[in-house]
Design a protein around this motif. Structure first.
Motif, mmCIF file in Angstrom:
data_model
loop_
_atom_site.group_PDB
_atom_site.id
_atom_site.type_symbol
_atom_site.label_atom_id
_atom_site.label_comp_id
_atom_site.label_asym_id
_atom_site.label_seq_id
_atom_site.Cartn_x
_atom_site.Cartn_y
_atom_site.Cartn_z
ATOM 1 N N VAL A 378 23.575 -38.716 -12.902
ATOM 2 C CA VAL A 378 25.201 -38.651 -13.234
ATOM 3 C C VAL A 378 26.193 -38.927 -12.600
ATOM 4 O O VAL A 378 25.700 -39.356 -11.665
ATOM 5 N N GLU A 379 26.876 -39.148 -13.671
ATOM 6 C CA GLU A 379 28.283 -40.007 -12.775
ATOM 7 C C GLU A 379 29.541 -39.247 -13.663
ATOM 8 O O GLU A 379 29.567 -39.412 -14.918
ATOM 9 N N ALA A 380 30.483 -39.017 -13.260
ATOM 10 C CA ALA A 380 31.300 -37.976 -13.012
ATOM 11 C C ALA A 380 31.406 -37.233 -14.492
ATOM 12 O O ALA A 380 29.983 -36.420 -14.255
ATOM 13 N N PHE A 381 31.585 -37.732 -16.046
ATOM 14 C CA PHE A 381 31.417 -36.306 -16.828
ATOM 15 C C PHE A 381 29.610 -36.709 -18.000
ATOM 16 O O PHE A 381 30.278 -37.010 -18.722
ATOM 17 N N MET A 382 29.304 -38.547 -17.578
ATOM 18 C CA MET A 382 28.124 -38.890 -18.097
ATOM 19 C C MET A 382 27.392 -39.202 -17.489
ATOM 20 O O MET A 382 26.682 -38.439 -16.341
ATOM 21 N N LEU A 383 25.899 -38.543 -18.256
ATOM 22 C CA LEU A 383 24.770 -38.116 -17.671
ATOM 23 C C LEU A 383 23.793 -40.290 -18.529
ATOM 24 O O LEU A 383 24.029 -40.493 -19.470
ATOM 25 N N TYR A 384 23.094 -40.983 -17.940
ATOM 26 C CA TYR A 384 22.926 -41.941 -18.050
ATOM 27 C C TYR A 384 21.338 -42.398 -18.392
ATOM 28 O O TYR A 384 20.829 -41.692 -17.122
ATOM 29 N N ALA A 385 20.733 -42.215 -19.200
ATOM 30 C CA ALA A 385 19.365 -42.645 -19.237
ATOM 31 C C ALA A 385 18.814 -44.134 -19.959
ATOM 32 O O ALA A 385 18.860 -44.131 -20.715
ATOM 33 N N THR A 386 17.857 -43.942 -18.545
ATOM 34 C CA THR A 386 17.354 -45.782 -18.557
ATOM 35 C C THR A 386 15.290 -45.453 -18.913
ATOM 36 O O THR A 386 15.031 -45.062 -18.308
ATOM 37 N N ILE A 387 15.883 -46.652 -19.973
ATOM 38 C CA ILE A 387 13.381 -46.824 -19.431
ATOM 39 C C ILE A 387 13.892 -48.144 -20.056
ATOM 40 O O ILE A 387 14.654 -49.180 -19.992
ATOM 41 N N ARG A 388 12.810 -49.095 -19.237
ATOM 42 C CA ARG A 388 12.864 -50.633 -19.011
ATOM 43 C C ARG A 388 11.642 -51.096 -19.295
ATOM 44 O O ARG A 388 10.425 -50.306 -19.395
ATOM 45 N N ASN A 389 11.703 -52.115 -19.845
ATOM 46 C CA ASN A 389 10.240 -52.720 -20.597
ATOM 47 C C ASN A 389 9.912 -53.882 -20.248
ATOM 48 O O ASN A 389 8.554 -54.729 -20.321
ATOM 49 N N THR A 390 9.518 -54.043 -18.581
ATOM 50 C CA THR A 390 9.010 -54.633 -18.078
ATOM 51 C C THR A 390 8.011 -54.713 -17.400
ATOM 52 O O THR A 390 7.600 -53.326 -16.556
#
Length: 478
Positions: A378-390
């Motif tokens: 979470v940064e400021a007012f944004m939620l970041y969700a990440t998936i990786r393919n390696t």
């Protein structure tokens, strides 16, 4: 309350979003401000009887005043703040036996204010007074109010696509007219001050042209060539597509488009047969997108949901912080819906399968596929969700290179680790303290970033793999 902090930790810990020190001389109304700030955020601990510099002055010489402080959660907080207290024996700076009062402030679903109706929130090591807009955002996040229920200015029944409402009610088996459904169910349309009021949920779900009222209630897909976003002459954007319309339209169009962007890869399996599979499990990328649509903060009108695809990862950026009591360290098992009507709608169309199970299943699906764990920040007012393919070499016959990922740790875990490591602690002790079981994840997500940032140091720096290796928090003056 079972405190886990020693006297040394209380005096040496860095003040943080979860910990503060206060003199026993503090005014009860001032203490209430900090109680409110902690309760409105993630909870926390206040040690009374310790100065800001860690000097122990104790509470025994202020018995009557301490009783006033103990009433502060009830006398000066609206509604009352839930706390647990404990007195810890100590020796004060004069060498005299004394006590410290530990006040554990419990995280709350309520919005708390003081007697002057001022709302505070813990930010870093400060208790910040919120302005009107910030207070409103906190109310939406906590669910004391739902933005989806607020009336849309200048919207009327004629802005609703009744044909789509009819198709939806037929799906539900509702036998009355579309107009009756909107007026009699979930207050999609209601009377406010003698005027017809159309809710935000009604416009987002059933509007003829939601963009007119919510211009950024859309999804933007951006694909980059390579593993980083470049600008200027080196700009590496190879696809940039925007999906607009009602929530169902936006969701369907985005999912269909992203499906076409997912690559398949073939490798030699353990049985010497070639295996073909998508770079990401279908459930994983769909869960990130649908979750963003269902739970984004639609009161934030200056940005949209963004899906960013790189060669090695896919990230979904969603406006809004984590809602309710959901936090980075509990989101696999704690569920809270910021937009319950929108979530229910998507459930009817089978995009939201089982309420509260999506994130936990996402972790399981990625693990089964031999891929790294999902990453959230979470940064400021944004939620970041990440998936990786390696994949690692163990999972795909060594044909795919190994990627080392440093995952951003959340501030609550950082504060816990630094407070616990006021005295040297082993890796196993820290993991047990934080309730963490995956050693590799702990090293990548927590230990390595803290060592690299200089917030932790090793007691045996020249032997990082020593069995006797311990880690200690670095004070600012060090």
């Amino acid at each position: 309350m079972n405190h886990r902090m020693t006297i040394a930790q209380i005096c040496g810990a860095v003040e943080s979003p979860l910990f503060d020190r206060k003199s026993a001389r503090i005014d009860a109304k001032t203490l209430a401000i900090h109680l409110i700030a902690f309760a409105n955020a993630d909870g926390g601990m206040i040690a009374v009887g310790v100065e800001d510099d860690g000097t122990i002055t104790g509470i025994d010489g202020h018995a009557e005043h301490i009783n006033e402080l103990l009433r502060a959660p009830f006398d000066f907080c609206k509604p009352s703040v839930r706390v647990e207290t404990e007195r810890i024996s100590c020796v004060n700076r004069d060498g005299t036996p004394d006590h410290i009062l530990l006040i554990e402030v419990l995280q709350s679903n309520d919005l708390h204010a003081n007697q002057a109706d001022e709302v505070f929130f813990r930010v870093g090591d400060k208790s910040k007074k919120l302005n009107f807009e910030e207070r409103l955002q906190l109310m939406y996040a906590k669910g004391t109010r739902y933005f989806e229920d607020t009336p849309v200015p200048d919207a009327a029944m004629e802005d609703i696509d009744l044909g789509f409402v009819k198709a939806y009610t037929e799906k539900l088996g509702y036998r009355k007219s579309p107009e009756e459904y909107l007026r009699e169910n979930k207050e999609f349309v209601s009377e406010k001050g003698g005027k017809e009021a159309v809710s935000a949920a009604a416009m987002l779900l059933f509007g003829r042209n939601p963009k007119r009222f919510f211009p950024r209630a859309r999804i933007r897909f951006v694909r980059y060539e390579g593993t980083e976003a470049k600008v200027g002459a080196e700009m590496n954007v190879i696809k940039d597509v925007v999906f607009e319309g009602r929530i169902l339209q936006v969701t369907e169009k985005a999912l269909e488009f992203v499906r076409g962007q997912i690559k398949e890869r073939t490798y030699l399996g353990a049985d010497t047969r070639f295996v073909t599979e998508p770079e990401y499990p279908e459930f994983a990328w769909k869960e990130l997108i649908v979750n963003a649509v269902a739970h984004r903060d639609y009161s934030i009108k200056g940005t949209d949901i963004q899906i960013k695809m790189f060669d090695d990862r896919l990230t979904v950026e969603s406006p809004g912080t984590l809602p309710g009591i959901v936090r980075l360290n509990n989101m696999r098992h704690v569920h809270f819906s910021r937009n319950p009507k929108i979530a229910q709608f998507l459930h009817e169309y089978e995009y939201v399968q089982e309420f509260g199970e999506g994130v936990d299943r996402l972790y399981e699906v990625m693990e089964t596929a031999g891929l790294p764990q999902p990453e959230y920040r979470v940064e400021a007012f944004m939620l970041y969700a990440t998936i990786r393919n390696t994949k690692s070499e163990d999972n795909c016959g060594g044909t795919t290179p190994v990627t080392t990922t440093v995952i951003a740790t959340d501030t609550s875990t950082v504060a816990t680790i630094l407070a616990f490591c006021a005295q040297p602690k082993s890796r196993e002790e820290i993991m047990s303290m934080c309730g963490l079981k995956n050693k590799n994840h702990f090293i990548k997500a927590h230990l390595k970033p803290l060592l690299e940032s200089g917030q932790l140091r090793m007691t045996i720096p020249d032997k990082p793999n020593s069995r006797n290796q311990k880690y200690v928090a670095v004070k600012p003056e060090e």
